[in-house]
Design an enzyme around this catalytic site. Structure first.
Site, mmCIF file in Angstrom:
data_model
loop_
_atom_site.group_PDB
_atom_site.id
_atom_site.type_symbol
_atom_site.label_atom_id
_atom_site.label_comp_id
_atom_site.label_asym_id
_atom_site.label_seq_id
_atom_site.Cartn_x
_atom_site.Cartn_y
_atom_site.Cartn_z
ATOM 1 N N SER A 141 31.168 22.588 38.881
ATOM 2 C CA SER A 141 32.436 22.762 38.851
ATOM 3 C C SER A 141 33.253 23.490 40.042
ATOM 4 O O SER A 141 32.394 23.734 41.003
ATOM 5 C CB SER A 141 32.934 23.558 37.578
ATOM 6 O OG SER A 141 32.866 24.983 37.854
ATOM 7 N N TYR A 154 29.261 32.665 35.254
ATOM 8 C CA TYR A 154 29.195 31.362 35.439
ATOM 9 C C TYR A 154 29.559 30.740 36.859
ATOM 10 O O TYR A 154 28.778 29.628 37.090
ATOM 11 C CB TYR A 154 30.686 30.903 34.553
ATOM 12 C CG TYR A 154 30.986 29.348 34.519
ATOM 13 C CD1 TYR A 154 30.525 28.747 33.557
ATOM 14 C CD2 TYR A 154 32.043 28.866 35.669
ATOM 15 C CE1 TYR A 154 30.838 27.406 33.456
ATOM 16 C CE2 TYR A 154 32.447 27.476 35.389
ATOM 17 C CZ TYR A 154 31.657 26.889 34.495
ATOM 18 O OH TYR A 154 32.248 25.445 34.260
#
Length: 180
Positions: A141, A154
């Site tokens: 991402s 993350y």
């Protein structure tokens, strides 16, 4: 080339995974094997694929379980002659400041997001090698390019995915095995 291929999509119960699995079906994939830990969401994705005429199988797999991922790869090899396209998409996030992030929270994110992608890549790579061509896609991402507060686990996983994937891409650059 997607038409006539066997595709695997992890994290297919919702979001990017669901949309990707449905797109692969519309683009003519011969069979889509979808995984998730969310049985209800996975069945909804399968229903959508079947409604559009696609062939799909559902597999409840925790991608952080290496043995389960390898058993799944063996199942796809036995049932379909192996995968041509592997989309390692399964992922989770944990929002917390570093000082509040427990080791267990951090490990949970890394085990699913990073190790799940490594297991999926390595478990299916021999099948793709045997076919002489294929494609492995490891979903990261924007947080694999930039970091933000409360996303340390993350961010770490997504940066690691990017590093692993770029190395794998370079290793297969002169072959018909594609890596994204």
């Amino acid at each position: 080339e997607i038409s006539g291929k066997v595709a695997v999509v992890t994290g297919a119960a919702s979001g990017i995974g669901r949309a990707t699995a449905e797109l692969l079906s519309r683009e003519g994939a011969k069979h889509i094997a979808i995984t998730d830990v969310n049985r209800e969401g996975l069945e909804e994705t399968a229903k959508n694929i079947r409604a559009s005429g696609g062939e799909v199988s559902t597999h409840i797999i925790d991608v952080s379980d290496k043995d389960a991922v390898y058993a799944f790869a063996d199942e796809i090899a036995a049932a379909h002659g192996g995968a041509d396209i592997v989309i390692n998409n399964a992922g989770v996030a944990q929002m917390a400041r570093v000082e509040d992030l427990t080791y267990e929270d951090f490990e949970w994110v890394m085990n699913i997001d990073f190790w799940g992608m490594v297991y999926g890549s390595k478990a299916f790579l021999p099948q793709i090698q045997a076919k002489g061509a294929g494609h492995i896609v490891n979903v990261s991402s924007i947080f694999g390019l930039i970091s933000v507060p409360t996303q340390a686990a993350y961010n770490s996983a997504k940066f690691a995915i990017r590093g692993f994937t770029e190395a794998l891409l370079q290793e297969y650059a002169d072959t018909d095995i594609k890596v994204s």
